[in-house]
Structure formats: structure tokens, C-alpha cells
Design a protein around this motif. Sequence first.
Motif, PDB file in Angstrom:
ATOM      1  N   GLN A 202       0.847  -1.140  -0.163  1.00  0.00           N
ATOM      2  CA  GLN A 202      -0.048   0.012  -0.226  1.00  0.00           C
ATOM      3  C   GLN A 202       0.649   1.228   0.039  1.00  0.00           C
ATOM      4  N   HIS A 203       2.214   1.231   0.177  1.00  0.00           N
ATOM      5  CA  HIS A 203       2.888   2.482   0.468  1.00  0.00           C
ATOM      6  C   HIS A 203       4.205   2.235  -0.341  1.00  0.00           C
ATOM      7  N   SER A 204       4.837   3.344  -0.906  1.00  0.00           N
ATOM      8  CA  SER A 204       6.012   3.182  -1.696  1.00  0.00           C
ATOM      9  C   SER A 204       7.093   2.724  -1.054  1.00  0.00           C
ATOM     10  N   GLU A 205       7.257   2.850   0.521  1.00  0.00           N
ATOM     11  CA  GLU A 205       8.477   2.152   1.181  1.00  0.00           C
ATOM     12  C   GLU A 205       8.118   0.782   1.024  1.00  0.00           C
ATOM     13  N   GLN A 206       6.835   0.289   1.411  1.00  0.00           N
ATOM     14  CA  GLN A 206       6.771  -1.085   1.281  1.00  0.00           C
ATOM     15  C   GLN A 206       6.998  -1.953  -0.322  1.00  0.00           C
ATOM     16  N   ALA A 210       9.952  -4.561  -1.010  1.00  0.00           N
ATOM     17  CA  ALA A 210       9.649  -5.749  -1.637  1.00  0.00           C
ATOM     18  C   ALA A 210      10.644  -5.982  -2.658  1.00  0.00           C
ATOM     19  N   ALA A 211      10.743  -4.885  -3.390  1.00  0.00           N
ATOM     20  CA  ALA A 211      11.615  -5.025  -4.759  1.00  0.00           C
ATOM     21  C   ALA A 211      13.246  -5.354  -4.187  1.00  0.00           C
ATOM     22  N   LEU A 212      13.540  -4.788  -3.205  1.00  0.00           N
ATOM     23  CA  LEU A 212      14.870  -5.392  -2.618  1.00  0.00           C
ATOM     24  C   LEU A 212      14.916  -6.821  -2.187  1.00  0.00           C
ATOM     25  N   ALA A 213      13.653  -7.492  -1.794  1.00  0.00           N
ATOM     26  CA  ALA A 213      13.537  -8.693  -1.271  1.00  0.00           C
ATOM     27  C   ALA A 213      13.329  -9.462  -2.480  1.00  0.00           C
ATOM     28  N   THR A 221       8.271  -2.463 -11.184  1.00  0.00           N
ATOM     29  CA  THR A 221       7.694  -1.083 -10.650  1.00  0.00           C
ATOM     30  C   THR A 221       8.989  -0.160 -10.507  1.00  0.00           C
ATOM     31  N   LEU A 222      10.040  -0.608  -9.917  1.00  0.00           N
ATOM     32  CA  LEU A 222      11.163   0.508  -9.621  1.00  0.00           C
ATOM     33  C   LEU A 222      12.006   0.208 -10.729  1.00  0.00           C
ATOM     34  N   PHE A 258      18.543   1.597  -6.941  1.00  0.00           N
ATOM     35  CA  PHE A 258      17.720   1.366  -8.376  1.00  0.00           C
ATOM     36  C   PHE A 258      18.060   2.431  -9.159  1.00  0.00           C
ATOM     37  N   LEU A 259      18.147   3.833  -8.839  1.00  0.00           N
ATOM     38  CA  LEU A 259      18.599   4.534  -9.617  1.00  0.00           C
ATOM     39  C   LEU A 259      19.906   4.590 -10.249  1.00  0.00           C
TER      40      LEU A 259
END
Length: 314
Positions: A202-206, A210-213, A221-222, A258-259
Motif C-alpha cells: 500500500q505504500h512506496s516504502e513497502q 519488496a523489490a529489494l527482497a 515497478t522500480l 535502483f537509480l
Amino acid sequence: MGWTRDGQAVRDVVVYRCRDHVSLAHILNKYFSRIAGEPGGETDWDAVVAIAGYLHGDRLVNANLPWEVSVVATADAARLASLVLINDFGAVAHALPGIQRHTLVPLLPGQRDDGLRTPALVLGPGTGLGAAMCLDRRGTEVLLTESGHAALAANSPLELEIVRSLAVRWPHVDTERVLSGTGMKNLYEVLARMRGGSPAHQHSEQIVGAALAGDGVARETLDVFCAWLGSFVADLVLTLGAREVYLAGGVTTHIASFLHAGPFQQRYSTRFTADRLLPPVWRIDHGQLGLAGAAMYWRAHASSRYGHSIEEHA
């Protein structure tokens, strides 16, 4: 606010959340009471507040604050000698000349640091998408933009499908509908459904976590977010004639890995032909640029007297 010859040293920083207070004047009074040691009484203090939005006459236009802001009423309620409101990304643009160069992280391979080259573009995704131009090497002249509210341009078949999906919800798909903290959530939801699933975060931090995991949709998405940001930054550079770019804002820090991963650089670099100098892009690793820029604005414009600056935290 303390100063050194080669940049800014910020001191006496206190964080106040807007949602926990009834007005900007209430925040200012709380801060000044902390300094003075007792509430109430007239002050001869001046204040420059770096705050998201823009002024329309006496009133601040900002859709994300829980209360309205009047410059005159706020100055009276906070018992200030003077009050100036400046745009938060305008403040960051004012701060660019004083940035210590060691806080800058290069985003393009082999780019050189020749000091500040103006006009310089500063932008960053946060609650919205802010962007401004620093026009001179002293940081006195700044050009504000509302680029985050320009139409989101698709650069690939996938991005076109995303824009079409978002257009069902909004008749005008602003750039910040994707390239912001809340926009990342919109992007993730669309991609999750396109991949046959349901959004799990629900939030960008999540989403970043999740992307890092290793979550596939979150990682996509990233990647899409960074690539799209690269195209958008290139568009602004070409439109505004910027000689270099600075990425700032909380989201920029959270997605740093990611950048640097490639999609941003590829999209940004391909927009410039071999005979056109590729403007360098820096990620700013500095947490108090709004405060520094507010102080620099005050020194240049607002008053010859000593004053305090406070940054608004939404």
C-alpha cells in the motif's frame, strides 16, 4: 542555521508533522517557544518557510496540507516581524551554490565535477514531483516550475498501456501520477493487475522493500519508475536548457540503488545525440536542503537582521 565558507551546516533542527498540528502558526509558535524558553509575547524575528505549493495572493495553494495557510494571518498569529513563504523546491534551487560537493553522488559513468554549472535543474519525487531551476551561481535567481502537473508522456508500449489504464481514473494524467511517492503506488497497482495479480503493498516504502527482497512486480515497478524518470529528466533538460541536473527528495534517497542500476541512465543518455553535450546528473546526499535554501533566500532577499528558518514537513 549555521554557515561555513564552503557550504551549509544546519543546526537546531526539529521535526514537526503537519498532521499533528492545527496550523502553520501553531508549528512556528511551538518552535519559537522552544528557542525562547517561554511562550507568548511579541517577537522581532523574521521567518522564511520552505513549503510545498505556491502563493496565490496571500494564500498558499497546496492540496496536501491538512489546513489553509494565509501569510498575513500566520505572521500575526506567530507574532513575527516578517514572514516569507517560498516553494520547497525553489528553496533547494537557492541552496545549490552552497552544497558541499562531497555530498553529491554521480549518476552517469565518467561524468566530471566542474562545480555548479547554471542554469541547473533540481527536481525530485516526494509527495508530489517538484522541479525548479537555479539560474545563477549565487543562487539568487530561481525559476519555479509546475512540471509535475504536465501530462505524463509514454516512451514505450508498456508505458502507453500504463497511461491508458491511469486515464480511466483521471482525465488528465499528471506526471506525478507515476513519478512521485504516491505515483509509485499507482504504477505498482497497474503493473500488478497487468501481470494477473493483485496489489500486495500500500505504500512506496513497502514496494521498495519488496523489490529489494526479490518481489518480481515490485522490482519491475522500480525499473519502470527509474526509466520513466530518466526520460522525464531528459525532457526537462532539453526544454529548459539545463546544463546539469540534481536529484533530491526523500524518494530519491530511498530508491538510490535502483537509480544506479541502469534503466535511468539508459533512458536519459539516449535522448542526447553524439554532438550534444550530455549534462551531468547528481544525486544529492543532503537531508536539510530546504532549510539551507530558506536561509540563503533570507540572506539575499528577506532581511538584514538575524532570523530563524524552519522547514515544513508534510
